[in-house]
Design a protein around this motif. Structure first.
Motif, PDB file in Angstrom:
ATOM      1  N   LEU A 200      13.683  -5.893   3.311  1.00 20.18           N
ATOM      2  CA  LEU A 200      12.399  -5.916   4.292  1.00 20.18           C
ATOM      3  C   LEU A 200      11.023  -6.293   3.576  1.00 20.18           C
ATOM      4  CD1 LEU A 200      11.122  -5.533   7.145  1.00 20.18           C
ATOM      5  CD2 LEU A 200      10.437  -2.948   6.155  1.00 20.18           C
ATOM      6  N   MET A 201      11.104  -6.308   2.200  1.00 17.96           N
ATOM      7  CA  MET A 201       9.963  -6.745   1.241  1.00 17.96           C
ATOM      8  C   MET A 201      10.383  -8.167   0.971  1.00 17.96           C
ATOM      9  SD  MET A 201       7.787  -4.449   1.100  1.00 17.96           S
ATOM     10  CE  MET A 201       8.378  -4.069   2.913  1.00 17.96           C
ATOM     11  N   SER A 202      11.434  -8.359   1.160  1.00 16.14           N
ATOM     12  CA  SER A 202      12.062  -9.850   0.611  1.00 16.14           C
ATOM     13  C   SER A 202      11.576 -11.146   1.544  1.00 16.14           C
ATOM     14  CB  SER A 202      13.434 -10.115   0.364  1.00 16.14           C
ATOM     15  OG  SER A 202      14.135 -10.298   1.396  1.00 16.14           O
ATOM     16  N   ASP A 203      11.841 -12.186   1.175  1.00 16.48           N
ATOM     17  CA  ASP A 203      11.392 -13.318   2.113  1.00 16.48           C
ATOM     18  C   ASP A 203      12.348 -13.321   3.592  1.00 16.48           C
ATOM     19  OD1 ASP A 203       9.530 -13.736   0.207  1.00 16.48           O
ATOM     20  OD2 ASP A 203      10.575 -15.868  -0.441  1.00 16.48           O
ATOM     21  N   GLU A 464      11.931 -15.391  -5.902  1.00 19.47           N
ATOM     22  CA  GLU A 464      11.898 -14.150  -4.768  1.00 19.47           C
ATOM     23  C   GLU A 464      11.534 -12.762  -5.381  1.00 19.47           C
ATOM     24  OE1 GLU A 464      15.811 -15.347  -2.725  1.00 19.47           O
ATOM     25  OE2 GLU A 464      16.105 -15.533  -4.658  1.00 19.47           O
ATOM     26  N   ARG A 465      11.778 -12.754  -6.575  1.00 19.78           N
ATOM     27  CA  ARG A 465      11.399 -11.167  -7.276  1.00 19.78           C
ATOM     28  C   ARG A 465       9.813 -11.106  -7.155  1.00 19.78           C
ATOM     29  NH1 ARG A 465      15.086  -9.591 -12.231  1.00 19.78           N
ATOM     30  NH2 ARG A 465      17.044  -9.972 -11.378  1.00 19.78           N
ATOM     31  N   ARG A 466       9.061 -12.456  -7.461  1.00 15.61           N
ATOM     32  CA  ARG A 466       7.604 -12.138  -7.422  1.00 15.61           C
ATOM     33  C   ARG A 466       7.354 -11.874  -5.950  1.00 15.61           C
ATOM     34  NH1 ARG A 466       7.183 -17.151  -9.659  1.00 15.61           N
ATOM     35  NH2 ARG A 466       6.375 -18.291  -7.561  1.00 15.61           N
ATOM     36  N   VAL A 469       7.393  -7.959  -5.240  1.00 10.91           N
ATOM     37  CA  VAL A 469       6.685  -7.257  -5.799  1.00 10.91           C
ATOM     38  C   VAL A 469       5.208  -7.479  -4.964  1.00 10.91           C
ATOM     39  CG1 VAL A 469       5.169  -6.921  -7.866  1.00 10.91           C
ATOM     40  CG2 VAL A 469       7.621  -7.396  -8.097  1.00 10.91           C
ATOM     41  N   GLU A 470       5.003  -8.709  -4.655  1.00 14.81           N
ATOM     42  CA  GLU A 470       3.754  -9.043  -3.928  1.00 14.81           C
ATOM     43  C   GLU A 470       3.680  -8.192  -2.536  1.00 14.81           C
ATOM     44  OE1 GLU A 470       2.940 -13.251  -5.940  1.00 14.81           O
ATOM     45  OE2 GLU A 470       3.520 -13.133  -3.966  1.00 14.81           O
ATOM     46  N   ALA A 471       5.157  -8.340  -2.099  1.00 19.84           N
ATOM     47  CA  ALA A 471       5.065  -7.588  -0.582  1.00 19.84           C
ATOM     48  C   ALA A 471       4.828  -6.239  -0.768  1.00 19.84           C
ATOM     49  CB  ALA A 471       6.600  -7.828  -0.135  1.00 19.84           C
TER      50      ALA A 471
END
Ligand code: HDD
Length: 680
Positions: A200-203, A464-466, A469-471
Motif C-alpha cells: 500500500l505504501m508502494s507505487d 521504489e524504496r525512496r 519511505v516517502e509514503a
C-alpha cells in the motif's frame, strides 16, 4: 466495437432503449403535454394533487439512489472478451478454460476501496479488479485486486479493517485516505497487515491507469478436472502495456485537475479503439505440494514468489466496449466470489470463506432483494431454471403450477442432475476430506507476518524504496498520536532495519534499537523497475505551442509518435488556431499532470508565460520525458531545470529526435533526476 458474435451483447440488445425520435410519456406510457409547468389552480395558485405526471416525476427522483457499495464504491467498468491460448483440460473441467475456440464475454469493474462513490480516482489505495465471465456453464466471477495479498487473514476481521480505514466515525474525515489515526492504530496492533501495508505504501497504490495495472485473484483457489483431481491455483492478470504508476505529488494534483482521471482514461481509450488488454496467468501447485512452502497456501497475506512457481500465461482478455449507462451496468453489476462454474472451486482460506458469505448478502441490501441476477448486466448467458421465484422486482413470468421439487405435475422439471440422470455440466464440489474440532484459533502456519514484507522491500529498486519511505512519512505525518507512529516504526524494525531507521529519522525519533536480521531474499518479479517498458501506445503527450511556432518539425514528431499509438494534444495559450493547427486544450485549463510527456515546440513567447514554465518544471519534477525543438529552447532555458536526464534537447538532430523522444517516453519516468530542488 464488441464482437458481433458476442452472446452477452446480443442478450443486452433486448434491453437497450434509445430515446431518439421518441415522445415523452409517463411510466404508464401516457403522452405528456408539458413537463416544465406543474398543474395548478390558476396561474398563481397552488399545485394540484391530481397532477400525476408531477407526482411520478418527483417520486422517481426521490428514489433514484441506491446504497453505494460498502467498500469499492467508486469504479468504472467495461465489456470485452476472454480467449484461451491452450486447453487446461488437464487441470479443470471449466469449459471456458478448455475450449480455445470460445470467446467468453466478460464485464470488468475497476475500483478504489476506501472512497465514496464521488471520491477522486487518484488516491493511495488498493484497486479492485473484478471480472465476470459469462460462460456457457454460468457466470464465473474472479473478484480480485491489483495487489496479490490482503490486509487480514480471516474475514471476521474485515469490518474492523474497513472501519479503521474509512473516514473516522465522529466527523467523517478523511475521505478516501489511509493517512489518519484509526487506520494506523489498526496497523500497529495487527501485525498480519504488515506485508500488505508495504504494498500500500508502494507505487502499486497509485496506478497510472487501470489499463496499466496487474490483477490478482489473491487467494489460492482450486481447479478441478473432469476426473475430480484438484490443483491449487493463483490467478494473475498482466497488462500488455506494462505496470506503471504515478508519483505521489502528481496524484495530489490530479485530484483537483481531473478527479475522474482513471475512469476517463479507461473510457477514452476504449472509445478511441485502443482496447485495453491483459494476459491471464496461472500459478499451478499440485495438491501433494500443499505443505511444501514456508508459508501456508491458505494465508491471503502471502504470495507464491514467481521464481518458485512460474506464472503460466494461458489466455488474454480485451475490453472493447464501454457501458451504455453507468447506473444500469457499472453500478448495478453484482460480483460474488462464490459465483463459480464446474472445474473451479474454493480452498479453506478463511478470508475466502468469509467472502463467499458476504457478497451475496451485500447485494441483497444494495440491489433491493433477491432478483438482482435478472438485471441485464448480471444475467448469465447460460439458461436459468429453478424454483426460486418471488421477491421484490421479479421480472420473469414463470408459467406452470409448480415451484417445488420433486414434483410430478410439471414432469419433475426443472430437474436436478441426479433426478434427471444427466450429469453433463453439473457443478460438483471437490471432495476434500475435512475433520477437526470446532475451534476459534488461527493455525500456527499463519504466524509469520514479516518474512514476505521483507522480501517485498528487498525486491524494490532504489527509487521504489525512496517512494515507500516517502509514503510512510506522508501517511504518518497525518497521524496525530505520537505513540502510534512509534509503534509503526517498531513494526518496520521487523521488516528491515534501514527502512525503520529512515522512517524514524523523518519522524524525528530514534531508530529502533533492536531490528530483525534481514533474510536477504528477493523476488525480482515484484519490482516495477523490472516490468517491460517498450511501448508508448496510448501515452498522452502535450505539445506546447504559441503563435509564431515552427509547426513543421512538430508535425513530423507528432506523426512519428502517433504511428506508435501515442495521443498528442496541442496545448496553447488560447483556443482556436495556431497557424494551421487547431488547439486541443487551452494552457490555463490543463496541467502537466494530465500528460505523460511534454514537447516544447515554442515560440519564444512561452518563455515568459508562467503557466508554460510551471508546466515544464512540474513535468520534470514528476520524472516525465521532455522534448524541446529549437523553437522551444527559450522555454527550456526559462524552466531552469537542474539537469537534463530524460530531456531530449534542441541539439538532437532532426533525424534522431522523434525516436529519442519516443524512447524516453517508453521509459515511463526518469527517476534519477534531482527533483527535490525543483520548486513546482
Ligand atoms: Fe471484497 C467488494 C475485492 C476481501 C466483502 N471486494 C469488492 C470488490 C472487489 C473486492 C474488487 C468490488 C466488486 C465490484 O466492482 O463490484 N475483497 C476483494 C479482495 C479481497 C476482498 C481481492 C481479499 C482477497 N471483501 C473481502 C472480505 C470481505 C469482502 C474479506 C468480507 C468478509 N467486498 C466485500 C463486500 C463488497 C466487496 C462487502 C462490497 C460491494 C460488493 O461486495 O459487491 O461484499
Amino acid at each position: 466495437m464488441a464482437d458481433g458474435n458476442d452472446e452477452k451483447q446480443r442478450q443486452l440488445d433486448r434491453y437497450r432503449v434509445d430515446s431518439e425520435g421518441s415522445r415523452l410519456t409517463t411510466d404508464q406510457g401516457v403522452r405528456v403535454d408539458d413537463t416544465d409547468n406543474s398543474l395548478s389552480a390558476g396561474e398563481r395558485g397552488p399545485t394540484l394533487l391530481e397532477d400525476f405526471h408531477f407526482r411520478e416525476k418527483i417520486t422517481r427522483f426521490d428514489h433514484e439512489r441506491i446504497p453505494e457499495r460498502v467498500v469499492h464504491a467508486r469504479g468504472a467498468g467495461a465489456y470485452g472478451y476472454f480467449q484461451l491460448y491452450e486447453s487446461l483440460a488437464e487441470f479443470t473441467a471449466a469449459d471456458f478454460l478448455c475450449d480455445t475456440s470460445l470467446r467468453t464475454p466478460v464485464f470488468v469493474r475497476f475500483s478504489t476501496v476506501a472512497g465514496s462513490r464521488g471520491s477522486a480516482d487518484t488516491v493511495r489505495d488498493v484497486r479492485g479488479f473484478a471480472t465476470k465471465f459469462y460462460t456457457r456453464q454460468g457466470n464465473y466471477d474472479l473478484v480480485g485486486n491489483n495487489m496479490p495479498v490482503f490486509f487480514i487473514q480471516d474475514g471476521i476481521k474485515f469490518p474492523d479493517f474497513v472501519h479503521a480505514v474509512k473516514p473516522e466515525p465522529h466527523n467523517e474525515i478523511p475521505q478516501a485516505q489511509s493517512a489518519h489515526d484509526t487506520f494506523w492504530d489498526f496497523v500497529q496492533l495487527q501485525p498480519e497487515i504488515t506485508h500488505m501495508v508495504m504494498w500500500l505504501m508502494s507505487d502499486r497504490a497509485i496506478p497510472r491507469s487501470f489499463r496499466m495495472m496487474q490483477g490478482f485473484g489473491v487467494h489460492t483457489f482450486r481447479l478441478v478436472n473432469a476426473d475430480g483431481r484438484g490443483t491449487f491455483v493463483k490467478f494473475h492478470w498482466r497488462p500488455v502495456l506494462g505496470t506503471h504508476s504515478l508519483v505521489w505529488d502528481e496524484v495530489l494534483r490530479i485530484q483537483g485537475n481531473d478527479p475522474d482521471f482513471n475512469r476517463r482514461d479507461l473510457w477514452e481509450a476504449i472509445e478511441r479503439g485502443a482496447f485495453p488488454e491483459w494476459e491471464l496467468g496461472l500459478q499451478l501447485v499440485p495438491e501433494e505440494d500443499e505443505h511444501g512452502f514456508d508459508f501456508d497456501l491458505l494465508d491471503a497475506t502471502k504470495i507464491i514468489p514467481e521464481e518458485t512457481v512460474p506464472v503460466r500465461v494461458v489466455g488474454r482478455m480485451v475490453l472493447d466496449r464501454n457501458p451504455d449507462n453507468f447506473f444500469a451496468e457499472t453500478e448495478q453489476v453484482a460480483f460474488h466470489t462464490a459465483n463459480v462454474v464446474p472445474g473451479i472451486d474454493f480452498t479453506n482460506d478463511p478470508l475466502l470463506q468469509a467472502r463467499n458469505f458476504s457478497y451475496l448478502d451485500t447485494q441483497l441490501i444494495r440491489l433491493g432483494g433477491p432478483n438482482f441476477a435478472q438485471i441485464p448486466v448480471n444475467r448469465p448467458v447460460a439458461p436459468v431454471h429453478n424454483d426460486q421465484r418471488d421477491g421484490y422486482n421479479q421480472r420473469i413470468v414463470h408459467r406452470g403450477r409448480t415451484s417445488y421439487a420433486p414434483n410430478s405435475i410439471s414432469g419433475g422439471c426443472p430437474m436436478s442432475g441426479v433426478l434427471s440422470g444427466d450429469m453433463e455440466g453439473v457443478y460438483r464440489h471437490y471432495q476434500e476430506r475435512v475433520d477437526g474440532a470446532k475451534i476459534r484459533k488461527r493455525s500456527p502456519s499463519f504466524d509469520d507476518h514479516y518474512s514476505q514484507a521483507t522480501l517485498f522491500w528487498n525486491s524494490m529498486s532504489g527509487w521504489e524504496r525512496r517512494h515507500i519511505v516517502e509514503a510512510f512519512l506522508f501517511e504518518l505525518g497525518h497521524v496525530e498520536r505520537r505513540y502510534i507512529k512509534e509503534q509503526v516504526v517498531q513494526r518496520l524494525a521487523n521488516v528491515d532495519g534501514d527502512l525503520a531507521r529512515q522512517v524514524a529519522e523523518g519522524l524525528g525519533m530514534p531508530a529502533p534499537a533492536v531490528t530483525t536480521p534481514n533474510h536477504g531474499r528477493t523476488s525480482p518479479a515484484l519490482s516495477q523497475a523490472n516490468a517491460p517498458r517498450d511501448s508508448i501506445a496510448t501515452r498522452k503527450i502535450a505539445f506546447l505551442v504559441a503563435d509564431g511556432a515552427d509547426l513543421g518539425r512538430a508535425g513530423q514528431v507528432r506523426a512519428a509518435l502517433e504511428e506508435k499509438g501515442a495521443v498528442c494534444e496541442i496545448v496553447a495559450p488560447h483556443e482556436g488556431q495556431v497557424g494551421s493547427v487547431t488547439v486541443d486544450r487551452q494552457l490555463s485549463a490543463v496541467s502537466s499532470v494530465l500528460y505523460d510527456a511534454v514537447l516544447l515546440v515554442g515560440d519564444g513567447e512561452l518563455a515568459g508565460n508562467g503557466h508554460a514554465v510551471h508546466f515544464v518544471r512540474e513535468a520534470f519534477k514528476h520524472g516525465k520525458a521532455i522534448g524541446a525543438l529549437p523553437g522551444g529552447e527559450a522555454l527550456l532555458e526559462a524552466a531552469a531545470l537542474p539537469g537534463r536526464q530524460g530531456v531530449i534537447g534542441p541539439e538532437t538532430t532532426r533525424d534522431e529526435f522523434a525516436a529519442a523522444f519516443a524512447a524516453a517516453i517508453a521509459e515511463h519516468r526518469t527517476f534519477d533526476r534531482d527533483v527535490d530542488s525543483v520548486a513546482a
